[in-house]
Design a protein around this motif. Structure first.
Motif, PDB file in Angstrom:
ATOM      1  N   ALA A 252       0.967  -1.162  -0.128  1.00 30.42           N
ATOM      2  CA  ALA A 252       0.016  -0.201  -0.143  1.00 30.42           C
ATOM      3  C   ALA A 252       0.790   1.299   0.075  1.00 30.42           C
ATOM      4  O   ALA A 252       0.672   2.260  -0.632  1.00 30.42           O
ATOM      5  N   LEU A 253       1.823   1.158   0.625  1.00 30.23           N
ATOM      6  CA  LEU A 253       3.013   2.541   0.664  1.00 30.23           C
ATOM      7  C   LEU A 253       3.365   2.480  -0.367  1.00 30.23           C
ATOM      8  O   LEU A 253       3.689   3.799  -0.856  1.00 30.23           O
ATOM      9  N   ALA A 254       3.938   1.422  -1.267  1.00 27.15           N
ATOM     10  CA  ALA A 254       4.522   1.251  -2.480  1.00 27.15           C
ATOM     11  C   ALA A 254       3.798   2.309  -3.599  1.00 27.15           C
ATOM     12  O   ALA A 254       4.309   2.882  -4.306  1.00 27.15           O
ATOM     13  N   LYS A 255       2.481   1.971  -3.480  1.00 21.69           N
ATOM     14  CA  LYS A 255       1.520   2.684  -4.376  1.00 21.69           C
ATOM     15  C   LYS A 255       1.678   4.090  -4.301  1.00 21.69           C
ATOM     16  O   LYS A 255       1.360   4.722  -5.220  1.00 21.69           O
ATOM     17  N   LEU A 256       1.863   4.638  -3.215  1.00 18.54           N
ATOM     18  CA  LEU A 256       1.600   6.054  -3.090  1.00 18.54           C
ATOM     19  C   LEU A 256       2.990   6.957  -3.106  1.00 18.54           C
ATOM     20  O   LEU A 256       3.015   7.966  -3.119  1.00 18.54           O
ATOM     21  N   ARG A 257       4.043   5.883  -2.828  1.00 15.53           N
ATOM     22  CA  ARG A 257       5.295   6.741  -2.885  1.00 15.53           C
ATOM     23  C   ARG A 257       5.645   7.367  -4.362  1.00 15.53           C
ATOM     24  O   ARG A 257       5.324   6.368  -5.520  1.00 15.53           O
ATOM     25  N   ASP A 258       6.451   8.406  -4.532  1.00 15.23           N
ATOM     26  CA  ASP A 258       6.866   8.817  -5.980  1.00 15.23           C
ATOM     27  C   ASP A 258       7.872   7.758  -6.319  1.00 15.23           C
ATOM     28  O   ASP A 258       8.738   7.273  -5.459  1.00 15.23           O
ATOM     29  N   SER A 259       7.750   7.150  -7.637  1.00 13.83           N
ATOM     30  CA  SER A 259       8.443   6.269  -8.160  1.00 13.83           C
ATOM     31  C   SER A 259       9.898   6.588  -7.813  1.00 13.83           C
ATOM     32  O   SER A 259      10.686   5.347  -7.506  1.00 13.83           O
ATOM     33  N   TYR A 260      10.459   7.464  -8.296  1.00 15.28           N
ATOM     34  CA  TYR A 260      11.926   7.552  -8.079  1.00 15.28           C
ATOM     35  C   TYR A 260      12.360   8.771  -6.964  1.00 15.28           C
ATOM     36  O   TYR A 260      13.366   9.413  -7.026  1.00 15.28           O
ATOM     37  N   SER A 261      11.750   8.318  -5.798  1.00 15.36           N
ATOM     38  CA  SER A 261      11.987   9.301  -4.652  1.00 15.36           C
ATOM     39  C   SER A 261      13.379   8.920  -4.086  1.00 15.36           C
ATOM     40  O   SER A 261      14.116   9.872  -3.379  1.00 15.36           O
ATOM     41  N   VAL A 262      13.853   7.846  -3.987  1.00 14.64           N
ATOM     42  CA  VAL A 262      15.237   7.308  -3.411  1.00 14.64           C
ATOM     43  C   VAL A 262      16.241   7.488  -4.578  1.00 14.64           C
ATOM     44  O   VAL A 262      16.523   6.731  -5.365  1.00 14.64           O
ATOM     45  N   ASN A 263      17.060   8.864  -4.240  1.00 12.95           N
ATOM     46  CA  ASN A 263      18.311   8.866  -5.112  1.00 12.95           C
ATOM     47  C   ASN A 263      19.217   7.960  -5.543  1.00 12.95           C
ATOM     48  O   ASN A 263      19.506   7.027  -4.584  1.00 12.95           O
ATOM     49  N   GLY A 264      19.863   7.579  -6.627  1.00 16.11           N
ATOM     50  CA  GLY A 264      20.783   6.845  -6.922  1.00 16.11           C
ATOM     51  C   GLY A 264      21.835   6.831  -6.135  1.00 16.11           C
ATOM     52  O   GLY A 264      22.414   5.612  -5.544  1.00 16.11           O
ATOM     53  N   LEU A 265      22.549   7.922  -5.678  1.00 17.00           N
ATOM     54  CA  LEU A 265      23.704   7.889  -4.750  1.00 17.00           C
ATOM     55  C   LEU A 265      23.245   7.593  -3.295  1.00 17.00           C
ATOM     56  O   LEU A 265      24.008   6.905  -2.657  1.00 17.00           O
ATOM     57  N   GLY A 266      22.031   7.829  -3.003  1.00 18.37           N
ATOM     58  CA  GLY A 266      21.768   7.518  -1.559  1.00 18.37           C
ATOM     59  C   GLY A 266      21.778   5.745  -1.687  1.00 18.37           C
ATOM     60  O   GLY A 266      21.859   5.248  -0.598  1.00 18.37           O
ATOM     61  N   GLN A 267      21.066   5.206  -2.614  1.00 24.58           N
ATOM     62  CA  GLN A 267      20.938   3.707  -2.702  1.00 24.58           C
ATOM     63  C   GLN A 267      22.494   3.013  -2.778  1.00 24.58           C
ATOM     64  O   GLN A 267      22.708   2.383  -1.960  1.00 24.58           O
ATOM     65  N   VAL A 268      23.319   3.596  -3.435  1.00 21.09           N
ATOM     66  CA  VAL A 268      24.573   3.085  -3.496  1.00 21.09           C
ATOM     67  C   VAL A 268      25.282   3.391  -2.119  1.00 21.09           C
ATOM     68  O   VAL A 268      25.894   2.517  -1.675  1.00 21.09           O
ATOM     69  N   ALA A 269      25.172   4.489  -1.348  1.00 22.28           N
ATOM     70  CA  ALA A 269      25.747   4.594  -0.281  1.00 22.28           C
ATOM     71  C   ALA A 269      24.942   3.820   0.993  1.00 22.28           C
ATOM     72  O   ALA A 269      25.941   3.395   1.631  1.00 22.28           O
ATOM     73  N   ALA A 270      23.722   3.701   0.716  1.00 25.27           N
ATOM     74  CA  ALA A 270      23.347   2.877   1.618  1.00 25.27           C
ATOM     75  C   ALA A 270      23.750   1.229   1.837  1.00 25.27           C
ATOM     76  O   ALA A 270      23.948   0.523   2.671  1.00 25.27           O
ATOM     77  N   LEU A 271      23.878   0.756   0.309  1.00 26.11           N
ATOM     78  CA  LEU A 271      24.268  -0.553   0.411  1.00 26.11           C
ATOM     79  C   LEU A 271      25.823  -0.694   0.869  1.00 26.11           C
ATOM     80  O   LEU A 271      26.170  -1.620   1.487  1.00 26.11           O
ATOM     81  N   ALA A 272      26.794   0.242   0.543  1.00 27.14           N
ATOM     82  CA  ALA A 272      27.850   0.191   0.817  1.00 27.14           C
ATOM     83  C   ALA A 272      28.210   0.377   2.478  1.00 27.14           C
ATOM     84  O   ALA A 272      28.882  -0.228   3.112  1.00 27.14           O
ATOM     85  N   THR A 273      26.987   1.127   2.958  1.00 31.13           N
ATOM     86  CA  THR A 273      27.170   1.164   4.588  1.00 31.13           C
ATOM     87  C   THR A 273      26.685  -0.372   5.269  1.00 31.13           C
ATOM     88  O   THR A 273      27.602  -0.658   6.360  1.00 31.13           O
TER      89      THR A 273
END
Ligand SMILES: *Cc1c(COP(=O)(O)O)cnc(C)c1O
Length: 377
Positions: A252-273
């Protein structure tokens, strides 16, 4: 041609809205920032290198909209399925989406169904919740914590008659901000079990606490846990948070979230974390050690300090007034949080910094105490 002033173009609800007031982010000057609960230690070198390495031609492309790799890693980390996790642009985004997903606007339900439009939380807690409820047109139900900031038991909440056990959405900040208090898993489980609507346990500071309630989100279908990379993982700038819970609520949350709200560098940084957790665990240990020291030293100087399971302390300073302390510390280039005009206006919230920063703070505190009331009038 419209002849009305432009504010008439804005919805009345938005015109009347009190925006959330974030702590000051000074752009200049060498201030010691102990006002917004950022981690005093930088991200690990591996995280910085991974982020830097991702700055290339791919900035042209949209990031992975569902943060699939990050969700996979988080699922492994928490022992659940990726379908139990949604990643957001900071956990703040997901808290806002939760309001839209679970609470009706008050105007769309009859008087007998107000619980369906109720966003509920204990006070004081995270001051974003009222803004989120208001901006959605939901009904706010605020119920005070006990006088010592502990969690009221369901029996006490029933006796008080204000708490709505059928509220569409209940936020519990745990450990709490701005009190710093931790709540036990038992009392959280007890409270969640008594609730009929969705409960979001906002665990922004959980890395500094002695326990966590993630198991509740994986066992009770109406409970969600919100986490963030901001506080424990030194990643405020990148805006990555996530929510764990039942796949139906997550969908349900996924339906409402903006598709590209999580920026790419943030995803990279979180994975490396997640590849470098021992570094962060060591920092958390250091912060807890500094927290213990600061608690003792401020206590010895006449401050009333609440026990903290977070990376900040809520303190009641001795004379002069908290507002004066705020100004005096700021004049000495130390920024703390002061909650002007609230029930906490006799207190200060102080982020636990590095040992060096805390030493500077303590020197300033002693100097202000020595200079006495004459200076502060
Ligand atoms: C900092 C904070 C958040 C938000 O964290 P982000 O992931 O940076 O949006 C949520 N809840 C509480 C209580 C916080 O203090």
């Amino acid at each position: 041609m419209a002849s009305h002033p432009p504010d008439h173009l804005v919805r009345p609800l938005v015109r009347a809205l009190d925006a959330y007031v974030p702590g000051e982010q000074p752009q200049r000057g060498r201030l010691i920032k102990l006002n917004t609960n950022e981690n005093p230690y930088p991200p690990s070198l591996k995280v910085i290198a991974a982020t830097r390495d991702a700055v290339d031609g791919r900035l042209r492309l949209y990031p992975d909209p569902s943060a699939a790799r990050l969700r996979m890693r988080l699922a492994k980390h928490h022992g659940c399925d990726p379908a139990n996790i949604i990643v957001g642009n900071g956990s703040d985004e997901l808290l806002a989406v939760a309001v839209r997903a679970f609470a009706e606007p008050a105007s769309s339900v009859s008087a007998s169904r107000q619980s369906a439009a109720t966003v509920q939380y204990l006070t004081p807690s995270y001051s974003l919740y009222p803004t989120l409820a208001e901006s959605h047109g939901a009904r706010r139900n605020e119920v005070p914590l006990e006088a010592d900031f502990t969690l009221p038991l369901p029996a006490a909440l029933r006796r008080g008659r204000k708490w709505d056990f059928g509220a569409a959405l209940t936020f519990v900040t745990t450990p709490n901000a701005p009190s710093g208090r931790g709540y036990s898993q038992e009392e959280l489980e007890y409270l969640c079990s008594a609730m009929e609507g969705v409960v979001v346990l906002d665990e922004a500071y959980v890395d500094f606490a002695s326990g966590n309630a993630l198991a509740l989100a994986l066992s009770q279908p109406h409970v969600l846990v919100a986490r963030t990379f901001s506080k424990g993982y030194s990643l405020c700038f990148q805006r990555v948070g996530y929510v764990v819970g039942h796949r139906e609520l997550i969908a349900a949350l996924a339906k409402l979230r903006d598709s590209y709200s999580v920026n790419g560098l943030g995803q990279v940084a979180a994975l490396a974390t997640l590849d470098d957790l021992p570094y962060y665990r060591a920092n958390v240990k250091r912060i807890i050690k500094t927290r213990t020291r600061l608690t003792g030293e401020l206590g010895a100087l006449g401050f009333e300090v609440l026990p903290s399971e977070t990376n900040f302390l809520l303190v009641r300073p001795p004379a002069p007034e908290a507002a004066t302390w705020f100004t005096e510390l700021r004049a000495r280039k130390i920024l703390v949080r002061y909650f002007e005009g609230s029930s906490l206006s006799d207190r200060l919230r102080i982020t636990v910094g590095t040992d060096e920063e805390v030493d500077t703070l303590l020197r300033a505190v002693r100097a202000i105490l020595r200079s006495g009331p004459s200076r502060s009038r």
